[in-house]
Design a protein around this motif. Structure first.
Motif, PDB file in Angstrom:
ATOM      1  N   THR A  46       7.790  -4.899  24.092  1.00  0.00           N
ATOM      2  CA  THR A  46       6.646  -5.059  23.191  1.00  0.00           C
ATOM      3  C   THR A  46       7.016  -4.614  21.785  1.00  0.00           C
ATOM      4  OG1 THR A  46       5.082  -4.696  24.997  1.00  0.00           O
ATOM      5  CG2 THR A  46       4.260  -4.382  22.766  1.00  0.00           C
ATOM      6  N   LYS A  48       5.569  -3.931  17.935  1.00  0.00           N
ATOM      7  CA  LYS A  48       4.324  -3.659  17.207  1.00  0.00           C
ATOM      8  C   LYS A  48       4.629  -3.373  15.744  1.00  0.00           C
ATOM      9  CE  LYS A  48       1.787  -1.741  21.166  1.00  0.00           C
ATOM     10  NZ  LYS A  48       1.025  -0.576  21.681  1.00  0.00           N
ATOM     11  N   GLN A  62       7.270 -14.004  11.836  1.00  0.00           N
ATOM     12  CA  GLN A  62       8.258 -14.479  12.780  1.00  0.00           C
ATOM     13  C   GLN A  62       8.997 -13.274  13.358  1.00  0.00           C
ATOM     14  OE1 GLN A  62      10.644 -17.212  10.445  1.00  0.00           O
ATOM     15  NE2 GLN A  62       9.593 -18.986  11.318  1.00  0.00           N
ATOM     16  N   ILE A  63       9.332 -13.380  14.639  1.00  0.00           N
ATOM     17  CA  ILE A  63      10.054 -12.300  15.304  1.00  0.00           C
ATOM     18  C   ILE A  63      11.498 -12.729  15.468  1.00  0.00           C
ATOM     19  CG2 ILE A  63      10.130 -10.772  17.301  1.00  0.00           C
ATOM     20  CD1 ILE A  63       7.552 -10.579  15.683  1.00  0.00           C
ATOM     21  N   GLY A  76       9.889 -17.218  19.835  1.00  0.00           N
ATOM     22  CA  GLY A  76       8.462 -17.473  19.786  1.00  0.00           C
ATOM     23  C   GLY A  76       8.070 -18.339  18.600  1.00  0.00           C
ATOM     24  N   LEU A  79       3.559 -16.405  14.226  1.00  0.00           N
ATOM     25  CA  LEU A  79       2.358 -15.653  14.572  1.00  0.00           C
ATOM     26  C   LEU A  79       1.384 -15.652  13.402  1.00  0.00           C
ATOM     27  CD1 LEU A  79       4.074 -12.592  16.303  1.00  0.00           C
ATOM     28  CD2 LEU A  79       3.117 -14.620  17.389  1.00  0.00           C
ATOM     29  N   ALA A  83      -1.857 -10.875  13.248  1.00  0.00           N
ATOM     30  CA  ALA A  83      -1.161 -10.379  14.439  1.00  0.00           C
ATOM     31  C   ALA A  83      -0.517  -9.027  14.146  1.00  0.00           C
ATOM     32  CB  ALA A  83      -0.107 -11.386  14.890  1.00  0.00           C
ATOM     33  N   THR A  85       1.158  -7.423  17.142  1.00  0.00           N
ATOM     34  CA  THR A  85       1.943  -7.121  18.338  1.00  0.00           C
ATOM     35  C   THR A  85       2.501  -8.411  18.911  1.00  0.00           C
ATOM     36  OG1 THR A  85       1.889  -6.074  20.524  1.00  0.00           O
ATOM     37  CG2 THR A  85      -0.041  -7.299  19.874  1.00  0.00           C
ATOM     38  N   TYR A  86       3.634  -8.302  19.577  1.00  0.00           N
ATOM     39  CA  TYR A  86       4.256  -9.451  20.236  1.00  0.00           C
ATOM     40  C   TYR A  86       4.996  -8.937  21.464  1.00  0.00           C
ATOM     41  CZ  TYR A  86       7.303 -13.445  21.143  1.00  0.00           C
ATOM     42  OH  TYR A  86       7.955 -14.493  21.737  1.00  0.00           O
ATOM     43  N   ASP A  88       7.851  -9.829  24.064  1.00  0.00           N
ATOM     44  CA  ASP A  88       9.008 -10.682  24.336  1.00  0.00           C
ATOM     45  C   ASP A  88       9.268 -10.676  25.842  1.00  0.00           C
ATOM     46  OD1 ASP A  88      11.313 -12.117  24.377  1.00  0.00           O
ATOM     47  OD2 ASP A  88      12.565 -10.608  23.371  1.00  0.00           O
ATOM     48  N   VAL A 101      10.879  -7.953  12.207  1.00  0.00           N
ATOM     49  CA  VAL A 101       9.662  -8.720  11.988  1.00  0.00           C
ATOM     50  C   VAL A 101       9.714  -9.288  10.575  1.00  0.00           C
ATOM     51  CG1 VAL A 101       7.144  -8.682  11.902  1.00  0.00           C
ATOM     52  CG2 VAL A 101       8.358  -7.273  13.578  1.00  0.00           C
TER      53      VAL A 101
END
Length: 381
Positions: A46, A48, A62-63, A76, A79, A83, A85-86, A88, A101
């Motif tokens: 996760t 954040k 973008q992650i 992914g 976002l 947003a 949180t993401y 993976d 991030v």
């Protein structure tokens, strides 16, 4: 000379990108963390960060992910700007990753956060969010064990009345007085069906009484395996009652595996033999009304039971008594009065009462604006 020129070009491009980003007011995402997702099997990480404030010029994120000593890759989709949180979920267990991030501006300018430390996904032995569920399970198990102990101590265990099961002796007694047979159907499912197993358990208890009363018990079967199991169960019941001579193997027979051909065969038996009592216990389908209506037309006492909810209305309309759903499974304890089964049944009733009370309390609290029970159930589901 060529290398010096390349470095100058790269430096100018970087400076231009940074100047555009800052001219838009873009700031790199702050407080970026990447941690192993808690309470999972180690298959996700996760990420954040602090969400963008209004007017920051950020249109999305973008992650970017990097395996140790590897290249950065985008994971992914883009976002939204709100947003923060993401998760993976496309990682390999035991592999360490770092994340960046990237904030994307309205004119597609970008600015990156600092790279997170290495992190890898690890599985958890216990889901801490399920502790309330564990406590409920322990209380439920304790209630069952307590009631089994109570039943074995010789106390008279009270269980809720089930009219359909209380009428079993009445139906068998009526058939005995009239000198007519009893017809028992275990339904249309195979031997692996839960309802069929429950039905055969009830049949064992019915067979004990027919052995005592010397009443003919006729069991037409649709499945050859069910046929052999039923024969052994009825034979054992007659033997345990000391009446092996009263057992007639020909009274338990195979008709056909075809659904409506089986229904027609049983219907013909009802019309020819006019049994005084009919038991329809197990899984039934569209033939349920045919069987129940025919049994009703010959004046038999009919006790039906099924876990097929679509057939329950037909049985309720055409039969004298109907076991609804789990009453079919409780029948073996109710008829045998065996302490362990009775204790289990009573413990389950306590659990159902507790669940019902929790539902009522939850509805009342929710209508009053208090939603902690709803939140608790959503967390443990």
């Amino acid at each position: 000379m060529i290398k010096t020129t390349q470095w100058i070009v790269v430096t100018l491009v970087l400076c231009l990108s940074v100047s555009v980003a800052f001219s838009q007011g873009l700031a790199p995402p702050s407080n970026v963390t990447a941690v192993d997702t808690p309470n999972d099997d180690g298959s996700s990480i996760t990420i954040k960060w602090d969400a963008a404030v209004e007017g920051s010029g950020i249109s999305g994120y973008q992650i970017l992910r990097r395996i140790a000593d590897g290249e950065l890759e985008t994971i992914g989709a883009l976002l939204p700007a709100d947003a923060a949180t993401y998760v993976d979920s496309a990682i390999e267990k035991g592999t360490a990753y770092t994340y960046i991030v990237r904030a994307v501006g309205e004119t597609e300018a970008t600015v990156d956060s600092e790279q997170t430390p290495l992190v890898e996904g690890t599985g958890e032995w216990f889901h801490t969010g399920k502790i309330p569920l564990l406590i409920a399970m322990l209380l439920f198990s304790a209630a069952i064990l307590w009631n089994i102990y109570d039943a074995r101590s010789g106390k008279d265990i009270f269980v809720r009345r089930i009219p359909g099961l209380e009428a079993v002796d009445e139906a068998i007694g009526r058939a005995t007085e009239m000198g007519r047979s009893i017809l028992y159907s275990t339904g249309m499912a195979g031997v692996s069906g839960v309802a069929t197993i429950a039905s055969m358990t009830i049949l064992g208890q019915v067979a004990r009484r027919t052995a005592d009363y010397e009443t003919a018990l006729r069991v037409p079967c649709r499945d050859p395996i069910v046929l052999n199991v039923v024969r052994e169960m009825v034979k054992t019941a007659y033997l345990e009652e000391g009446r092996p001579d009263a057992y007639n193997e020909d009274d338990i027979f195979f008709i056909t595996e075809s659904q409506f051909a089986y229904a027609a065969g049983v219907e013909g038996m009802m019309l020819r033999e006019k049994p005084a009592a009919i038991f329809l216990q197990g899984t039934f389908y569209a033939e349920s009304l045919i069987l129940a209506e025919t049994g009703n037309s010959v004046g038999a006492i009919q006790i039906a039971g099924t876990d097929s909810e679509h057939q329950l209305p037909f049985f309720i309309a055409a039969c004298d008594y109907t076991l609804i759903g789990e009453e079919l499974y409780a029948a073996s304890a109710y008829l045998s009065r065996e302490p362990m089964l009775l204790g289990s049944l009573r413990g389950q009733d306590w659990g159902k009462l507790l669940i019902f009370a929790a539902i009522v309390l939850g509805v009342v609290l929710e209508l009053s604006g208090v939603s902690w029970i709803t939140t608790l159930l959503q967390r443990v589901s």
